[in-house]
Motif scaffolding. Structure first.
Motif, short mmCIF file in Angstrom:
data_model
loop_
_atom_site.label_atom_id
_atom_site.label_comp_id
_atom_site.label_asym_id
_atom_site.label_seq_id
_atom_site.Cartn_x
_atom_site.Cartn_y
_atom_site.Cartn_z
N LYS A 2 -0.47 -8.30 5.66
CA LYS A 2 0.16 -7.68 4.50
C LYS A 2 0.02 -6.16 4.57
O LYS A 2 0.94 -5.41 4.23
CB LYS A 2 -0.49 -8.22 3.22
CG LYS A 2 0.29 -7.88 1.96
CD LYS A 2 -0.36 -8.48 0.75
CE LYS A 2 -1.36 -7.59 0.22
NZ LYS A 2 -2.20 -7.15 -0.51
N ASP A 3 -1.15 -5.72 5.06
CA ASP A 3 -1.40 -4.28 5.15
C ASP A 3 -0.64 -3.60 6.29
O ASP A 3 -0.62 -2.37 6.38
CB ASP A 3 -2.90 -4.02 5.29
CG ASP A 3 -3.63 -4.35 4.00
OD1 ASP A 3 -3.08 -4.01 2.92
OD2 ASP A 3 -4.71 -4.95 4.06
N ALA A 4 -0.08 -4.40 7.16
CA ALA A 4 0.69 -3.80 8.27
C ALA A 4 2.19 -3.97 8.03
O ALA A 4 3.00 -3.67 8.90
CB ALA A 4 0.29 -4.45 9.59
N HIS A 6 4.28 -2.26 6.36
CA HIS A 6 5.09 -1.03 6.49
C HIS A 6 5.44 -0.75 7.95
O HIS A 6 6.48 -0.19 8.24
CB HIS A 6 4.37 0.16 5.86
CG HIS A 6 3.03 0.45 6.44
ND1 HIS A 6 1.91 -0.31 6.16
CD2 HIS A 6 2.63 1.39 7.32
CE1 HIS A 6 0.88 0.18 6.82
NE2 HIS A 6 1.28 1.21 7.54
N LEU A 7 4.54 -1.18 8.86
CA LEU A 7 4.84 -0.96 10.29
C LEU A 7 5.97 -1.89 10.74
O LEU A 7 6.81 -1.50 11.56
CB LEU A 7 3.59 -1.21 11.14
CG LEU A 7 2.45 -0.21 10.96
CD1 LEU A 7 1.30 -0.54 11.89
CD2 LEU A 7 2.91 1.22 11.20
N ARG A 9 8.34 -2.82 8.77
CA ARG A 9 9.56 -2.18 8.23
C ARG A 9 10.03 -1.05 9.15
O ARG A 9 11.22 -0.89 9.41
CB ARG A 9 9.28 -1.59 6.84
CG ARG A 9 9.25 -2.62 5.74
CD ARG A 9 8.72 -2.02 4.46
NE ARG A 9 8.44 -3.05 3.49
CZ ARG A 9 9.25 -3.32 2.46
NH1 ARG A 9 10.33 -2.63 2.27
NH2 ARG A 9 8.93 -4.28 1.62
N LEU A 10 9.07 -0.28 9.66
CA LEU A 10 9.41 0.81 10.58
C LEU A 10 10.07 0.24 11.84
O LEU A 10 11.10 0.75 12.30
CB LEU A 10 8.15 1.59 10.96
CG LEU A 10 8.37 2.78 11.88
CD1 LEU A 10 9.08 3.91 11.17
CD2 LEU A 10 7.04 3.29 12.44
N VAL A 13 13.55 -0.67 11.14
CA VAL A 13 14.46 0.50 11.11
C VAL A 13 14.88 0.86 12.54
O VAL A 13 16.05 1.10 12.83
CB VAL A 13 13.78 1.70 10.40
CG1 VAL A 13 14.61 2.97 10.59
CG2 VAL A 13 13.59 1.41 8.92
N PHE A 14 13.89 0.87 13.44
CA PHE A 14 14.19 1.19 14.84
C PHE A 14 15.12 0.14 15.45
O PHE A 14 16.06 0.49 16.16
CB PHE A 14 12.89 1.29 15.66
CG PHE A 14 12.30 2.66 15.65
CD1 PHE A 14 12.73 3.62 16.55
CD2 PHE A 14 11.33 3.00 14.72
CE1 PHE A 14 12.21 4.90 16.52
CE2 PHE A 14 10.80 4.29 14.69
CZ PHE A 14 11.24 5.24 15.59
N PHE A 21 23.33 1.44 17.81
CA PHE A 21 23.65 2.18 19.04
C PHE A 21 24.42 1.28 20.01
O PHE A 21 25.43 1.69 20.59
CB PHE A 21 22.37 2.71 19.69
CG PHE A 21 22.58 3.23 21.08
CD1 PHE A 21 23.19 4.45 21.30
CD2 PHE A 21 22.19 2.47 22.18
CE1 PHE A 21 23.40 4.92 22.59
CE2 PHE A 21 22.39 2.93 23.48
CZ PHE A 21 23.00 4.17 23.68
N ILE A 24 27.95 0.86 18.83
CA ILE A 24 28.73 2.09 19.06
C ILE A 24 29.07 2.19 20.55
O ILE A 24 30.18 2.53 20.94
CB ILE A 24 27.94 3.33 18.58
CG1 ILE A 24 27.80 3.31 17.06
CG2 ILE A 24 28.62 4.62 19.02
CD1 ILE A 24 26.83 4.32 16.50
N ARG A 25 28.08 1.85 21.37
CA ARG A 25 28.27 1.94 22.82
C ARG A 25 29.41 1.01 23.26
O ARG A 25 30.28 1.38 24.03
CB ARG A 25 26.97 1.56 23.52
CG ARG A 25 27.02 1.74 25.00
CD ARG A 25 25.65 1.56 25.64
NE ARG A 25 25.75 1.90 27.04
CZ ARG A 25 26.07 1.04 27.98
NH1 ARG A 25 26.32 -0.21 27.68
NH2 ARG A 25 26.16 1.44 29.24
N LEU A 28 32.69 2.58 22.26
CA LEU A 28 33.08 3.89 22.82
C LEU A 28 33.20 3.93 24.35
O LEU A 28 33.97 4.73 24.87
CB LEU A 28 32.11 4.98 22.37
CG LEU A 28 32.13 5.35 20.89
CD1 LEU A 28 31.21 6.52 20.62
CD2 LEU A 28 33.54 5.70 20.42
#
Lengths: 150, 401
Positions: A2-4, A6-7, A9-10, A13-14, A21, A24-25, A28
């Motif tokens: 539970k304490d990790a 936020h990691l 979540r990070l 995001v990545f 990406f 998009i690749r 394009l």
């Protein structure tokens, strides 16, 4: 765990950024990229479709055989016709090339490009201070550019 | 063209008459060097537990980020068509060092700096998100990624993760600036650049310049905030700067001695260049004013019992001179390497324009821009705990002033 959170979540995001990406690749990068190498395969057709500018010495020799022979016999044997007479594919492709004659180069300017005196040039290379040497006269008054040795 | 030819002395090949790499390409290694140096200083405290430099830890990270954001701008301006730079990510060219740098840059920016700063400031971000309203509050809430957990256990996890990121960050910082040196050192056609020492010299000079910058920033921000400078911190930073500078100078002199002793076919030409066109920037600015003088000043602080005020003055002036010297070093590498002909028989001149895309004004703006970004970053994420409103030294990891 539970304490990790936020990691995680990070990391999410990545991961979202990476997926965006990749999408998009996908959109394009042009079709055919990498087929023959690190370029767009269709570029070859695009280049092929462009007009040719230089005719090449063989083309010149078809009509100007006498000039080419003269050139081969002299010091300028290694200089291509179009190095002095500019790109002439247009002229060579005419049905009647005499209707579009190329302009003759100004030898006062042209010859000096290689033969103007400069102390840093190799000693054996023919070079003159044109202002003193010809007094403003065009070089071809004395030298035949196709076989310049007097 | 006629005007250009007038600036040529002796014989040059036509493509050498005009310099292709302008002052912007001087700025690029200078700015990336500051980033790498600032990060390495920050890692001193984080990984090597140098407690004394703690007050500069957060400031060093924010400085590195501010300068890293600006680092690719000189390249974009030099090349034009910035939109095309994205293509190197879309279709990576694995055998091109320049193309692969895009990935090194992105890795360094996103994985190392942004994550480390986020972890370091997360506690402050969460607290600010709880108390701030309006647009700024929204920005803080966005930065929390929706997690308000700042329990001791969570902060301990942040601390551990941050430590791992720093461990990864050190070789990344080496890669970032070692690469810049590699770009020059690997050009075999240019004897002024082509030496395997180039990446190492660039790396150490980067560390020197980054440490000098953070030291000056720490002094300036403390003065602006009307606080007392922690002399123990300043002395330690200056000591590390001195040691790194000694290594950097030794490497540069090793390169010089090697060239003089080897005296290959390029030597006469390069020697002439150093004694004429590069005399001012190389011998006077880089070696004497930018290296020997600050080294002697820093050495004096190591051996003489000087008062605090005197030491502060010496650190400030030697830091400033060091930055000038390192900038001159970048100038001499980039511009110097293009001034002589590969025939070794001629020299050209570089005349910097004033208002063009690659001119002096653009360079000045690019040099000032990181300070504005840093100002904004400091406003958003204050690196000192008094203003961030936390009692303990900011974040789980801390940065007491």
């Amino acid at each position: 765990m539970k304490d990790a959170a936020h990691l995680i979540r990070l990391a999410a995001v990545f991961a979202a950024g990476f997926i965006a990406f990749l999408l998009i690749r996908q959109a394009l990068v042009p079709a055919g990229f990498g087929k023959y190498g690190h370029f767009r395969a269709g570029a070859l057709d695009d280049i092929r479709a462009r007009k040719v500018s230089f005719a090449g010495r063989e083309q010149c020799a078809i009509c100007h055989d006498d000039r080419v022979k003269e050139l081969h016999a002299g010091k300028h044997a290694g200089v291509g016709c179009e190095a002095c007479h500019e790109a002439q594919a247009k002229h060579a492709q005419l049905d009647d090339p005499s209707t579009g004659k190329p302009v003759l180069p100004d030898t006062k300017v042209l010859c000096a490009r290689c033969h103007e005196k400069n102390n840093a040039k190799p000693r054996g290379f023919p070079q003159v201070a044109t202002a003193e040497h010809s007094g403003g006269e065009p070089c071809k008054s004395c030298h035949n550019p196709h076989s310049p040795k007097l | 063209m006629n005007e250009l030819v007038q600036s040529v002395q002796g014989f040059m090949y036509p493509d050498e008459v005009e310099l292709q790499w302008s002052v912007l390409i001087v700025l690029y290694p200078f700015i990336t060097g500051l980033v790498a140096g600032a990060f390495i200083l920050a890692s001193l405290e984080r990984v090597f537990n140098v407690e004394e430099v703690k007050p500069t830890y957060r400031l060093a990270l924010l400085t590195a980020l501010a300068f890293l954001i600006v680092a690719p701008m000189p390249l974009q301006l030099h090349l034009g068509h910035p939109e095309r730079s994205f293509e190197m990510f879309l279709t990576p060219h694995k055998t091109s060092a320049m193309a692969m740098f895009g990935f090194v840059y992105m890795w360094y920016l996103m994985v190392v700096l942004v994550v480390e700063i986020w972890l370091e400031f997360r506690r402050d971000i969460v607290m600010a998100a709880r108390t701030t309203r309006g647009l700024l509050g929204f920005v803080y809430r966005l930065m929390t990624l929706g997690s308000m957990n700042i329990s001791e256990r969570a902060l301990a996890i942040d601390d551990k993760t941050g430590w791992i990121i720093t461990i990864i960050g050190i070789p990344s910082a080496f890669l970032l600036h070692g690469y810049v040196g590699f770009i020059f050192g690997s050009i075999k056609a240019n004897p002024w650049w082509s030496t395997p020492l180039m990446p190492v010299v660039f790396l150490f000079s980067a560390m020197v310049s980054g440490i000098a910058l953070v030291m000056l920033m720490y002094m300036a921000t403390t003065w602006l905030r009307k606080r007392t400078i922690d002399m123990r911190c300043l002395d330690t930073i200056a000591r590390y700067m001195f040691y790194t500078f000694v290594i950097d100078f030794s490497l540069e002199m090793l390169d010089l001695i090697h060239r003089i002793y080897q005296s290959d076919e390029s030597f006469q030409s390069l020697d002439f260049m150093v004694h004429t066109r590069l005399w001012m920037s190389h011998v006077v600015l880089q070696i004497v004013i930018g290296t020997v003088v600050p080294l002697l000043m820093l050495a004096a602080t190591q051996v003489l019992p000087l008062r605090d005020a005197v030491r502060r003055a010496i650190y400030a002036s030697s830091g400033g001179l060091t930055l000038i010297g390192i900038f001159a070093m970048r100038w001499n590498v980039v511009i110097g390497g293009q001034l002589f002909s590969k025939s070794f028989l001629g020299y050209t001149t570089y005349k910097m324009a004033l208002t063009t895309r690659e001119g002096l004004l653009t360079s000045i703006v690019l040099m000032i821009l990181p300070f504005f970004i840093l100002w904004a970053l400091v406003k958003l994420l204050p690196p000192w705990w008094e203003t961030s409103g936390t009692k303990t030294a900011g974040g789980a990891h801390g940065s007491a002033v």
